[in-house]
Motif scaffolding. Sequence first.
Motif, short mmCIF file in Angstrom:
data_model
loop_
_atom_site.label_atom_id
_atom_site.label_comp_id
_atom_site.label_asym_id
_atom_site.label_seq_id
_atom_site.Cartn_x
_atom_site.Cartn_y
_atom_site.Cartn_z
N ALA A 85 -7.61 10.18 1.06
CA ALA A 85 -7.38 8.86 0.57
C ALA A 85 -6.01 8.23 0.83
O ALA A 85 -5.98 7.00 1.05
CB ALA A 85 -7.72 8.49 -1.15
N GLY A 86 -4.98 8.91 0.49
CA GLY A 86 -3.76 8.46 0.73
C GLY A 86 -3.40 8.34 2.02
O GLY A 86 -2.91 7.32 2.59
N SER A 109 0.89 -1.06 -0.13
CA SER A 109 -0.13 -0.02 -0.12
C SER A 109 0.91 1.36 0.08
O SER A 109 0.33 2.19 -0.28
CB SER A 109 -1.18 0.11 1.45
OG SER A 109 -0.23 0.17 2.42
N VAL A 114 0.55 2.72 -3.35
CA VAL A 114 -0.82 3.35 -3.53
C VAL A 114 -1.00 4.38 -2.95
O VAL A 114 -1.31 5.98 -3.32
CB VAL A 114 -1.90 2.44 -3.12
CG1 VAL A 114 -3.17 3.11 -3.13
CG2 VAL A 114 -2.07 1.21 -3.97
N PHE A 115 -0.33 4.53 -1.47
CA PHE A 115 -0.36 6.08 -0.55
C PHE A 115 0.54 6.84 -1.50
O PHE A 115 0.11 8.06 -1.53
CB PHE A 115 0.19 5.62 0.72
CG PHE A 115 1.19 7.01 1.21
CD1 PHE A 115 0.13 7.90 1.76
CD2 PHE A 115 2.40 6.74 1.21
CE1 PHE A 115 0.64 8.77 2.44
CE2 PHE A 115 2.74 8.13 1.78
CZ PHE A 115 1.98 9.16 2.41
N THR A 146 -5.05 5.01 2.89
CA THR A 146 -4.49 3.84 2.57
C THR A 146 -3.23 3.36 3.25
O THR A 146 -2.78 2.37 3.56
CB THR A 146 -3.90 4.28 0.94
OG1 THR A 146 -5.12 4.28 0.39
CG2 THR A 146 -3.22 3.03 0.63
#
Length: 143
Positions: free
Chosen positions: A126-127, A78, A81-82, A130
């Motif tokens: 959102a980050g 993740s 993604v972050f 995550t």
Amino acid sequence: MSTLAIKTGKYEKQLRRTVWGHLIAAAAAAAVDKVYGIYSHGVDSAAMSWMFLYPLVGGALYCFIMGRLFPSITHSVSCRVFLNLHNSGIAALTIASLLSGVFEIAGTNSSHLFYYDAAGWGFIAAGLITAAGPLAVRRRGHQ
């Protein structure tokens, strides 16, 4: 235990590159402000003058601190993604600040700047969500 036995995170190198990228973006934002100031006939904008702070503080400093305080985040998938979400948020906020400065100097405004700010803060939130997931799972596993 030797330093060779310490396993580094898979995404630690990417986090380091991200910090350097944000530092370069902050320098570029400061340069854009100075060059635009030369051609703006003496008109200045606070939004454009301070836009370098988004990549400097929100990007480079935040990622540096995140990597130092929570090194375990570089071990999880993740992390990528972050970084993608966080970088998109910082880019959106920087562009919103640039456009706001351009509009202020031109003497006009736009209702669309709200969407840049909302998207930027949304990507950053959102980050953070995550990034918090693997940290919470790791903490729960240690208790």
